[in-house]
Enzyme design. Structure first.
Site, mmCIF file in Angstrom:
data_model
loop_
_atom_site.group_PDB
_atom_site.id
_atom_site.type_symbol
_atom_site.label_atom_id
_atom_site.label_comp_id
_atom_site.label_asym_id
_atom_site.label_seq_id
_atom_site.Cartn_x
_atom_site.Cartn_y
_atom_site.Cartn_z
ATOM 1 N N GLY A 127 0.863 -1.180 0.000
ATOM 2 C CA GLY A 127 0.000 0.000 0.000
ATOM 3 C C GLY A 127 0.900 1.230 0.000
ATOM 4 C CB ALA A 128 0.925 4.210 -2.208
ATOM 5 N NE ARG B 294 5.596 -3.125 -4.484
ATOM 6 C CZ ARG B 294 4.282 -3.296 -4.263
ATOM 7 N NH1 ARG B 294 3.788 -3.052 -3.066
ATOM 8 N NH2 ARG B 294 3.485 -3.687 -5.231
ATOM 9 C CD GLN C 190 -2.577 -6.960 -3.650
ATOM 10 O OE1 GLN C 190 -3.265 -7.571 -4.465
ATOM 11 N NE2 GLN C 190 -1.368 -6.533 -3.951
ATOM 12 C CG ASP D 176 0.029 2.320 -5.794
ATOM 13 O OD1 ASP D 176 -1.088 1.871 -6.052
ATOM 14 O OD2 ASP D 176 0.752 1.881 -4.889
ATOM 15 C CE LYS E 66 -1.829 -4.141 -6.651
ATOM 16 N NZ LYS E 66 -0.433 -4.513 -6.956
HETATM 17 O O1 MRU Z 1 0.817 -3.915 -4.597
HETATM 18 P P1 MRU Z 1 0.139 -3.185 -3.477
HETATM 19 O O2 MRU Z 1 -0.689 -4.084 -2.625
HETATM 20 O O3 MRU Z 1 1.105 -2.359 -2.684
HETATM 21 O O4 MRU Z 1 -0.847 -2.192 -4.205
HETATM 22 C C1 MRU Z 1 -1.624 -1.332 -3.436
HETATM 23 C C2 MRU Z 1 -2.568 -0.516 -4.232
HETATM 24 O O5 MRU Z 1 -2.606 -0.571 -5.431
HETATM 25 C C3 MRU Z 1 -3.418 0.463 -3.475
HETATM 26 O O6 MRU Z 1 -4.636 0.653 -4.122
HETATM 27 C C4 MRU Z 1 -2.680 1.800 -3.412
HETATM 28 O O7 MRU Z 1 -1.408 1.623 -2.869
HETATM 29 C C5 MRU Z 1 -3.406 2.819 -2.646
HETATM 30 S S1 MRU Z 1 -3.271 2.471 -0.930
HETATM 31 C C6 MRU Z 1 -3.991 3.636 -0.001
#
Ligand code: MRU
Length: 347
Positions: free
Chosen positions: A52-53, A94, A199, A240, A251
């Site tokens: 999550g970002a 990442r 997720q 993100d 995502k």
């Molecule tokens: O690969 P992830 O699980 O880190 O991806 C997360 C997402 O795509 C979320 O939608 C994004 O980070 C927003 S979180 C508030």
């Protein structure tokens, strides 16, 4: 109003260590793990122990705080070398979520503007802990703005997990849903499973179910038919990275939701704090992370695809601004056309 909203902190500073919920084993077990080096935090970010970002941004900031506080450097110059090494290692985990780079730059800025090793150590820990608090406050604020867009009785579709577990607490997209509920609105949630890392199924369904929300899990392939059947009033997702030209990186699968939402006249709202905005870059300058093929060829740890088959596994996609109804941010709502209004709201 719900009483038992997810109150656990996803990432927390714990006396020189970083405590994080291990999201790779959810929903089977809810376990905190403790990390005492920046290298271990980098592995945790890469392997989705923390994800999550906003959460990975704060985890990286705390990783740098560990690097500083454990350092035996006798001078600022030496400490800078060590912290730059840690920053490079954390940056390499990442590539897509801009929060990671924003957080690292912020901590490195504190190093640059502070003198004396003991003072730097203290200041970077303070900065990282402050960012964790700011994240929760920003989510609460954007939740309040976003909740105005939801009506009592709405069914909201989300994607992936943009909840308390993707942030330090409360969540972005799920923060909007939480805030609407706190305002007394009854909101139902549809949760696509979000292949390949699931997720949605593993984390969003867990988080919402735990907090007593009316949520329904669907396969990713059911998104279109749910909209076609008129079962979705609004889409609220996280982000993100939102570039200065209004493209929303989130995502993989988010773009499909946005296209289908447009087709069915369903408003599409990304919700993100200002730390997710990249005001320096346009959409063509963003790297989309490619993840291991095993995530695609295996399901539940078992191989489901023939050996040798070609695979691509992009972790994120990009939704163009013309599909975005408005962006929800802690500074307010960014109205469509968002590419024209981002600069005004973000300064
Ligand atoms: O690969 P992830 O699980 O880190 O991806 C997360 C997402 O795509 C979320 O939608 C994004 O980070 C927003 S979180 C508030």
């Amino acid at each position: 109003m719900k009483e038992n909203f997810f109150t656990l902190r996803t990432v927390a500073w714990d006396d020189g260590r970083v405590k994080m919920i291990d999201q790779s084993i959810l929903p089977g077990r809810l376990v905190y793990r403790s990390f005492d080096t920046w290298e271990k935090i980098a592995v945790a970010i890469k392997t989705l122990v923390v994800r999550g970002a906003p959460a990975i941004g704060v985890a990286a900031a705390m990783g740098l705080a560990i690097a500083a506080s454990k350092s035996k450097a006798g001078s600022k110059a030496q400490l800078k070398v060590e912290m730059e090494r840690a920053a490079a290692g954390l940056r390499a985990t990442r590539p897509t979520a801009v929060n990671l780079f924003w957080a690292i730059d912020r901590v490195m800025g504190v190093l640059a503007s502070t003198d004396g090793v003991p003072a730097i150590k203290k200041a970077v820990v303070k900065e990282a802990c402050g960012m964790a608090e700011e994240d929760v406050l920003a989510n609460r604020k954007l939740g309040e703005f976003g909740a105005k867009l939801l009506d009592d009785g709405d069914t909201v579709m989300t994607h992936c997990n943009a909840g308390a577990l993707a942030t330090v607490g409360y969540g972005t997209a799920l923060g909007v849903i939480r805030a609407a509920s706190e305002q007394g609105k009854c909101v139902k949630v549809i949760v696509p499973e979000t292949r390949p890392a699931l997720q949605g199924a593993r984390i969003t369904a867990f988080e919402l179910y735990k907090d007593g929300f009316d949520c329904t899990l669907i396969s990713d392939t059911a998104v279109g038919s749910m909209m076609q059947a008129g079962k979705v009033d609004k889409v609220v997702v996280g982000a993100d990275r939102i570039t200065k030209d209004g493209f929303v990186f989130n995502k993989i699968g988010t773009y499909q939701l946005a296209v289908l939402a447009k087709r069915h006249d369903v408003p599409f709202y990304p919700a993100a704090p200002s730390s997710s905005f990249d005001l320096k870059r346009t959409h063509d300058q963003v790297t989309i992370e490619e993840r291991p093929f095993d995530e695609v060829v295996k399901f539940g740890g078992k191989r489901v695809a023939p050996k040798g088959v070609a695979v691509v596994n992009p972790a994120f996609d990009m939704t163009p601004p013309d599909l975005v109804s408005a962006i929800i941010c802690e500074r307010g709502l960014i109205a469509s056309p968002v590419q024209d209004n981002i600069a005004t709201i973000m300064g």
